[in-house]
Design a protein around this motif. Structure first.
Motif, PDB file in Angstrom:
ATOM      1  N   LYS A  76      -5.096   1.428 -10.913  1.00 57.12           N
ATOM      2  CA  LYS A  76      -5.869   2.184  -9.939  1.00 57.12           C
ATOM      3  C   LYS A  76      -4.985   3.230  -9.263  1.00 57.12           C
ATOM      4  CE  LYS A  76      -8.534  -0.265  -7.419  1.00 57.12           C
ATOM      5  NZ  LYS A  76      -9.022  -1.189  -6.352  1.00 57.12           N
ATOM      6  N   VAL A  77      -5.473   4.463  -9.190  1.00 59.68           N
ATOM      7  CA  VAL A  77      -4.755   5.537  -8.503  1.00 59.68           C
ATOM      8  C   VAL A  77      -5.021   5.387  -7.003  1.00 59.68           C
ATOM      9  CG1 VAL A  77      -4.498   8.031  -8.212  1.00 59.68           C
ATOM     10  CG2 VAL A  77      -4.970   7.074 -10.480  1.00 59.68           C
ATOM     11  N   VAL A  78      -3.986   5.071  -6.252  1.00 59.90           N
ATOM     12  CA  VAL A  78      -4.134   4.844  -4.808  1.00 59.90           C
ATOM     13  C   VAL A  78      -3.544   5.969  -3.987  1.00 59.90           C
ATOM     14  CG1 VAL A  78      -4.158   2.351  -5.118  1.00 59.90           C
ATOM     15  CG2 VAL A  78      -1.989   3.517  -4.674  1.00 59.90           C
ATOM     16  N   GLY A  79      -2.830   6.886  -4.621  1.00 54.22           N
ATOM     17  CA  GLY A  79      -2.222   7.981  -3.876  1.00 54.22           C
ATOM     18  C   GLY A  79      -2.268   9.270  -4.670  1.00 54.22           C
ATOM     19  N   PHE A  99      -7.915  21.281  -2.569  1.00 57.32           N
ATOM     20  CA  PHE A  99      -7.305  19.974  -2.329  1.00 57.32           C
ATOM     21  C   PHE A  99      -8.380  18.908  -2.131  1.00 57.32           C
ATOM     22  CE2 PHE A  99      -5.235  17.011   0.830  1.00 57.32           C
ATOM     23  CZ  PHE A  99      -4.484  16.338  -0.114  1.00 57.32           C
ATOM     24  N   HIS A 100      -9.415  19.251  -1.388  1.00 56.83           N
ATOM     25  CA  HIS A 100     -10.503  18.296  -1.199  1.00 56.83           C
ATOM     26  C   HIS A 100     -11.221  18.021  -2.522  1.00 56.83           C
ATOM     27  CE1 HIS A 100     -10.214  17.895   3.122  1.00 56.83           C
ATOM     28  NE2 HIS A 100     -10.166  19.218   3.263  1.00 56.83           N
ATOM     29  N   GLY A 101     -11.381  19.046  -3.337  1.00 54.01           N
ATOM     30  CA  GLY A 101     -11.998  18.844  -4.642  1.00 54.01           C
ATOM     31  C   GLY A 101     -11.142  17.974  -5.555  1.00 54.01           C
ATOM     32  N   GLN A 102      -9.835  18.117  -5.459  1.00 54.41           N
ATOM     33  CA  GLN A 102      -8.933  17.310  -6.280  1.00 54.41           C
ATOM     34  C   GLN A 102      -8.958  15.855  -5.848  1.00 54.41           C
ATOM     35  OE1 GLN A 102      -4.777  18.546  -6.199  1.00 54.41           O
ATOM     36  NE2 GLN A 102      -4.792  18.627  -8.445  1.00 54.41           N
ATOM     37  N   LYS A 103      -9.128  15.621  -4.550  1.00 56.75           N
ATOM     38  CA  LYS A 103      -9.194  14.244  -4.063  1.00 56.75           C
ATOM     39  C   LYS A 103     -10.458  13.541  -4.541  1.00 56.75           C
ATOM     40  CE  LYS A 103      -8.553  15.058   0.330  1.00 56.75           C
ATOM     41  NZ  LYS A 103      -8.405  14.767   1.781  1.00 56.75           N
ATOM     42  N   GLU A 104     -11.512  14.305  -4.762  1.00 56.41           N
ATOM     43  CA  GLU A 104     -12.768  13.684  -5.174  1.00 56.41           C
ATOM     44  C   GLU A 104     -12.679  13.082  -6.581  1.00 56.41           C
ATOM     45  OE1 GLU A 104     -15.771  16.594  -4.839  1.00 56.41           O
ATOM     46  OE2 GLU A 104     -15.771  16.617  -2.624  1.00 56.41           O
ATOM     47  N   VAL A 105     -11.750  13.586  -7.389  1.00 55.67           N
ATOM     48  CA  VAL A 105     -11.590  13.028  -8.750  1.00 55.67           C
ATOM     49  C   VAL A 105     -11.212  11.564  -8.667  1.00 55.67           C
ATOM     50  CG1 VAL A 105     -10.313  13.217 -10.916  1.00 55.67           C
ATOM     51  CG2 VAL A 105     -10.961  15.297  -9.650  1.00 55.67           C
ATOM     52  N   PHE A 106     -10.331  11.216  -7.740  1.00 57.63           N
ATOM     53  CA  PHE A 106      -9.906   9.825  -7.568  1.00 57.63           C
ATOM     54  C   PHE A 106     -10.373   9.264  -6.223  1.00 57.63           C
ATOM     55  CE2 PHE A 106      -6.609  12.158  -9.944  1.00 57.63           C
ATOM     56  CZ  PHE A 106      -6.667  11.502 -11.159  1.00 57.63           C
ATOM     57  N   GLY A 107     -11.383   9.868  -5.670  1.00 56.40           N
ATOM     58  CA  GLY A 107     -11.777   9.539  -4.302  1.00 56.40           C
ATOM     59  C   GLY A 107     -12.148   8.096  -4.076  1.00 56.40           C
ATOM     60  N   THR A 109     -10.876   5.417  -5.182  1.00 60.12           N
ATOM     61  CA  THR A 109      -9.766   4.455  -5.170  1.00 60.12           C
ATOM     62  C   THR A 109      -8.600   4.900  -4.303  1.00 60.12           C
ATOM     63  OG1 THR A 109      -8.774   5.487  -7.135  1.00 60.12           O
ATOM     64  CG2 THR A 109     -10.349   3.678  -7.492  1.00 60.12           C
ATOM     65  N   LEU A 110      -8.592   6.150  -3.838  1.00 59.59           N
ATOM     66  CA  LEU A 110      -7.439   6.661  -3.099  1.00 59.59           C
ATOM     67  C   LEU A 110      -7.271   5.948  -1.763  1.00 59.59           C
ATOM     68  CD1 LEU A 110      -7.471  10.548  -3.619  1.00 59.59           C
ATOM     69  CD2 LEU A 110      -5.926   8.871  -4.624  1.00 59.59           C
ATOM     70  N   TYR A 111      -6.037   5.572  -1.476  1.00 54.65           N
ATOM     71  CA  TYR A 111      -5.692   5.041  -0.169  1.00 54.65           C
ATOM     72  C   TYR A 111      -5.272   6.163   0.776  1.00 54.65           C
ATOM     73  CZ  TYR A 111      -5.517   0.375  -2.328  1.00 54.65           C
ATOM     74  OH  TYR A 111      -5.825  -0.788  -2.968  1.00 54.65           O
ATOM     75  N   ASP A 112      -4.551   7.126   0.240  1.00 52.85           N
ATOM     76  CA  ASP A 112      -4.068   8.231   1.068  1.00 52.85           C
ATOM     77  C   ASP A 112      -3.681   9.375   0.132  1.00 52.85           C
ATOM     78  OD1 ASP A 112      -3.388   9.706   3.230  1.00 52.85           O
ATOM     79  OD2 ASP A 112      -1.765   8.390   3.939  1.00 52.85           O
ATOM     80  N   PHE A 151       4.632   8.575   3.302  1.00 56.77           N
ATOM     81  CA  PHE A 151       3.375   8.486   2.568  1.00 56.77           C
ATOM     82  C   PHE A 151       3.223   7.122   1.900  1.00 56.77           C
ATOM     83  CE2 PHE A 151       1.388   9.291  -1.686  1.00 56.77           C
ATOM     84  CZ  PHE A 151       0.087   9.364  -1.243  1.00 56.77           C
ATOM     85  N   VAL A 152       4.295   6.607   1.326  1.00 56.74           N
ATOM     86  CA  VAL A 152       4.257   5.303   0.665  1.00 56.74           C
ATOM     87  C   VAL A 152       3.994   4.202   1.688  1.00 56.74           C
ATOM     88  CG1 VAL A 152       5.645   3.626  -0.613  1.00 56.74           C
ATOM     89  CG2 VAL A 152       5.700   6.047  -1.262  1.00 56.74           C
ATOM     90  N   GLU A 153       4.576   4.306   2.862  1.00 54.64           N
ATOM     91  CA  GLU A 153       4.344   3.293   3.887  1.00 54.64           C
ATOM     92  C   GLU A 153       2.881   3.268   4.321  1.00 54.64           C
ATOM     93  OE1 GLU A 153       7.016   3.727   7.117  1.00 54.64           O
ATOM     94  OE2 GLU A 153       8.757   2.989   6.004  1.00 54.64           O
ATOM     95  N   SER A 154       2.268   4.442   4.387  1.00 56.86           N
ATOM     96  CA  SER A 154       0.839   4.473   4.740  1.00 56.86           C
ATOM     97  C   SER A 154       0.002   3.821   3.646  1.00 56.86           C
ATOM     98  CB  SER A 154       0.395   5.918   4.964  1.00 56.86           C
ATOM     99  OG  SER A 154       0.425   6.651   3.742  1.00 56.86           O
ATOM    100  N   ILE A 155       0.414   3.993   2.373  1.00 56.68           N
ATOM    101  CA  ILE A 155      -0.286   3.321   1.270  1.00 56.68           C
ATOM    102  C   ILE A 155      -0.142   1.810   1.399  1.00 56.68           C
ATOM    103  CG2 ILE A 155      -0.244   2.934  -1.227  1.00 56.68           C
ATOM    104  CD1 ILE A 155       0.375   5.872  -1.593  1.00 56.68           C
TER     105      ILE A 155
END
Length: 921
Positions: A76-79, A99-107, A109-112, A151-155
């Motif tokens: 799963k892609v989380v970041g 950027f918002h459109g790119q996030k929707e591809v993995f939206g 499952t993304l954690y951050d 960023f990793v800590e937020s994940i």
């Protein structure tokens, strides 16, 4: 899921996936610079915790693989980290939308997510945002790694919250049914209240929580949940998820036992602050203690094998099964369980993944090759790498990758026991399958030609001909040589080292088998030297030193015995010597050897231009357009590195000519030249010897000596006489000048019939004393002559006995720089003389005279020649004898005077035959 990750390993189950992608127009080199810096943060120690979060960065990740995130959370892609270039505020608005459109591809499952903007300055760049970082340029971004760690800590915070939510779910029987994409349609209309369904939901959720615990660094909790999931899923025959639970269980155990990772050096993990044992002890408060021994990796691998070899009908799970096999092989390779690993690989070969692109096929076969190499199956590794190479140039590819094909073919060489160094093929018996090696070499030749590199084709074809000659049929030999000639007509082959772009160097390939050299022998110039030939065999151990010298400026010779192994005529061009030590001018030769010629002598010549020690290291040739430098140490069976000959300073050179024709050399001597002649006994003949200085140095000294070879014949007087004073008066003798030396040859041997003579005298009652009995004609002369017809052939043959005299004239001379160093030359002439008898005294008798002080001596004289002879004696008349005639000659003389025979024609002088003193004595 149709795109497998061939680089997967067991420790990837502990990682979270973060995708790093460029957005908009970003220079490729700049993007990968930033990507490498981001990927360097592969693990982060969580603050206020002893746990470590491992990250797997990918710059390309298929979205369909993300759909299997519930089945295995490490997929799963989380970041998401996006990298973009932006220079104006207007561009920033467009960038933000992208950027918002790119996030929707993995939206889902993304954690951050994070956005790294390069090039934007001003008010927008000064905004403080957690999800966006602004940098003036790609070179001015010092805190990229620090932002990635944050960023990793937020994940991790999101991951930990999800783990806790799932692990403490109090929904009772209403547990969410987790499923893979192809299962969603199968659950439509399914009874959700059945016990079977609920246990399946519980088992899958337990497995899912185990994945989250493993990613969150809770190794012990992960083992507990995996174990419970296995029991639940096995009870409901949920084989697909049971296999995933077993895989998670095995991965957790592998992580416990191999904290450094199983991916090899390229994927080795950094050492963690806490030990593996501490990681195993970390679990949530109140959790059940260890239910299984983490060390039972072997048992869990066997469970996994049992699962993978079941007749599973989940065709859509081929990628899962393939990746599981790859992970298992990496673990078994570490444990050195090659046979079990090979079973996994064999299963992976037959897994059908549907329609794969050519690139995916190449990647699959390449990974199979690497894994077979990892477990020590070198030949199978080479096989799959060769398949991958052929896939690079498949007919379906619009632009075949011949360079990639060639590179992969080179990597297959060790697996087939092939080396591109011809020296490796002269160390003993042939290794490997010759038929496969021939095929591979032909493929290398073809690939290099299609690459547009004819020089590389010539080198590989030369290597094939040199190393595989014994395995080629006659027809194949003809075809290979014709191809080689076609290539060399455009690009001749040489002895230079060919460097490939990847750093590999192809050594030169000398044709030591075309032709095959069996021996190499430096020669002395027999016309000028007296030393013997120095020949060293092919089994010498060190450098051979010749027992003769060469002379500076003279043409020197080396003889080779060669053999043509080809079924057709072999033309060898530009064949010459390879030397070291002194300046040497090699005079190349060209030869044509018949098909399968057998041993064939070849003489190579050259001129040493300076004095010193010269070492013959080998020879050079040009065959089929390929120039070769063949060193002695490269010849089969040769352990010598060369043959050394001393080159002395320059000396004059004499050429010998005689007034007589040349003849065969004397059998027992090593001579420059020989002459022969026939003389009658007592005859003298003059031999004129002419010495011409054909060298460049002036002749200063000259000496002449003679040696008569051993003979049983009694020789009277000097055999060879000369006067050297006139010749010495012409010295120094410059180049081109000559001098003549007359030599007198005299043949004076004892042909008397002495034993018969004694018998005749005894018969007449005369006392005989002091006469030696040594004539070889004693048996022939014993019958009296009056009993035989005079002049008959039988009488002639009885006295026709030829005797031989042999001698050697040796000229010792010097001059030039060699004389200063004390060197000289010797020139020898053999002289052979066949001596025939002239007259014989067959009977001697006496009669009393009127005076007591005189007597009459009666001599029977026989002419054994084919010429008419005249005998003359002191104070007496001449006697004429015709050919083969015998007459009686009467001579009256005092008892005490000597009897001499002189002036016997033609040109014959007789030596003293007897002496009268108180009778005949």
């Amino acid at each position: 899921m149709s795109v497998p990750d061939y680089m997967q390993c067991a420790e990837d189950h502990q990682t979270v996936v973060v995708v790093v992608q460029p957005m908009g127009i970003v220079p490729e080199d700049q993007f990968f610079r930033i990507y490498k810096r981001i990927a360097s943060v592969s693990q982060v120690s969580i603050r206020d915790s002893q746990r470590v979060l491992f990250i797997r960065f990918r710059h390309h990740y298929p979205p369909e693989n993300n759909e299997w995130g519930d089945f295995q959370t490490h997929r799963k892609v989380v970041g998401l980290i996006s990298v973009t270039s932006c220079t104006t505020a207007k561009e920033w608005l467009q960038t933000s939308d992208r950027f918002h459109g790119q996030k929707e591809v993995f939206g889902s499952t993304l954690y951050d997510s994070r956005l790294l903007v390069f090039g934007l300055q001003g008010e927008v760049a000064e905004q403080q945002r957690t999800d966006v970082a602004f940098y003036p340029s790609y070179d001015d971004c010092p805190d990229v790694e620090k932002r990635v760690e944050d960023f990793v800590e937020s994940i991790f915070i999101v991951l930990e919250s999800k783990r806790l939510d799932r692990a403490t779910d109090k929904s009772g029987d209403k547990i969410q049914m987790l499923c893979v994409p192809f299962e969603k349609k199968d659950f439509v209309g399914l009874d959700t209240d059945s016990r079977h369904y609920k246990k399946r939901c519980q088992g899958r959720m337990r497995k899912h929580v185990g994945d989250l615990c493993l990613q969150a660094g809770m190794l012990q909790d992960a083992l507990v949940h995996y174990h419970m999931a296995v029991e639940l899923l096995r009870s409901v025959n949920d084989f697909l998820w049971l296999g995933a639970a077993l895989e998670g269980l095995c991965s957790a155990s592998v992580i416990f036992h191999y904290p450094g990772g199983t991916a090899g050096k390229s994927g080795a993990r950094k050492p963690s602050v806490s030990s593996a044992a501490d990681a195993g002890k970390r679990h949530r408060p109140g959790a059940q203690e260890v239910l299984i021994d983490p060390g039972t990796v072997k048992h869990m691998i066997e469970l996994k094998i049992w699962l993978l070899f079941l007749p599973v009908s989940y065709k859509s799970a081929g990628v899962i099964e393939l990746e599981a096999c790859i992970k298992a092989v990496r673990v078994l390779a570490i444990q050195k369980r090659a046979m079990e690993a090979s079973e996994f690989l064999q299963n992976a070969v037959y897994i059908n993944l549907g329609q794969l692109s050519e690139e995916e096929k190449i990647q699959r076969y390449s990974v199979l090759s690497e894994l077979y190499e990892l477990i020590g199956f070198q030949r199978k590794s080479a096989f799959f790498k060769r398949v991958a190479a052929m896939q690079c140039v498949a007919p379906t590819i619009p632009e075949p990758g011949w360079k990639a094909c060639y590179k992969l073919l080179l990597e297959t060489l060790p697996g087939y026991s092939l080396s591109l160094d011809p020296k490796d093929f002269s160390k003993g018996t042939h290794r490997g399958w010759a038929a496969v090696q021939l095929r591979l070499l032909h493929e290398l030749v073809y690939a290099s030609r299609r690459m547009g590199n004819p020089g590389l084709s010539v080198r590989h074809l030369s290597f094939l001909l040199q190393t595989m000659l014994d395995f080629l049929s006659d027809q194949e030999k003809k075809e290979v040589t014709q191809s080689l000639e076609n290539y060399t007509s455009k690009c001749p082959g040489g002895m230079e080292v060919i460097s490939l772009p990847d750093g590999l160097k192809l050594p030169p390939v000398p044709f030591t088998k075309l032709p095959i050299v069996f021996s190499l022998s430096p020669l002395t110039v027999k016309a000028l030297e007296v030393h013997i030939l120095c020949c060293f065999s092919l089994m010498c151990v060190c450098v051979c030193v010749a027992d003769f010298q060469w002379v500076q400026g003279d043409v020197c010779e080396v003889q080779l015995m060669v053999y043509n192994p080809m079924p057709f005529e072999l033309r060898v061009e530009n064949m010459g010597l390879l030397t070291s030590g002194v300046d040497f001018e090699s005079l190349p030769a060209a030869l044509s050897l018949p098909a399968e010629s057998g041993l064939y002598p070849v003489t190579l010549v050259g001129v040493p231009r300076t004095a010193g020690n010269i070492t013959i290291n080998g020879y050079h040739t040009s065959v089929f357009g390929v120039s070769s430098d063949c060193l002695l140490e490269g010849l089969v069976g040769v352990k010598s590195s060369g043959c050394m000959v001393e080159v002395v300073p320059s000396l004059p050179r004499l050429q010998l000519c005689t007034s007589l024709p040349r003849s065969a050399h004397l059998s027992s001597e090593d001579l420059s030249t020989s002459v022969s002649l026939q003389l009658f006994n007592g005859e003298t003949q003059q031999l004129t010897i002419t010495l011409e200085n054909i060298g460049t140095e002036t002749l200063n000294t000259l000496e002449l000596t003679s040696k008569t070879l051993s003979t049983k014949e009694k020789l009277f007087g000097e055999f060879l006489t000369w006067d050297l004073q006139d010749a010495l008066s012409h010295l120094p003798l410059k180049s081109g000048q000559s001098v003549s030396i007359p030599v007198n040859i005299s043949a004076k041997l004892d042909f008397s019939g002495q034993e018969s003579l004694l018998n005749d005298l005894n018969d007449d009652g005369i006392s005989v004393t002091g006469l030696p009995v040594s004539s070889p004609l004693r048996q022939v002369l014993k019958p009296r002559t009056e009993n035989k017809p005079v002049g008959s052939d039988a009488s002639k043959n009885e006295f026709n006995h030829v005797k031989t005299l042999e001698a050697v004239l040796t000229f010792k001379y010097s001059g030039g720089a060699g004389q200063v160093e004390g060197y000289y030359r010797e020139l020898s002439l053999g002289v052979r003389v066949d001596v025939e008898p002239s007259v014989f005294f067959t009977r001697v008798s006496t009669l009393p005279a009127t005076s007591t002080r005189q007597c009459h001596l009666l001599l029977d004289v026989f002419n054994s020649t084919e010429h008419e002879l005249t005998l003359s004696a002191k104070n007496n008349q001449d006697l004429v004898l015709h050919a083969s005639e015998c007459q009686r000659y009467t001579h009256t003389h005092s008892h005490r005077l000597l009897l001499h025979w002189i002036d016997v024609t033609p040109s014959v002088q007789l030596i003293e035959v007897c002496r009268l003193s108180d009778g005949i004595t």
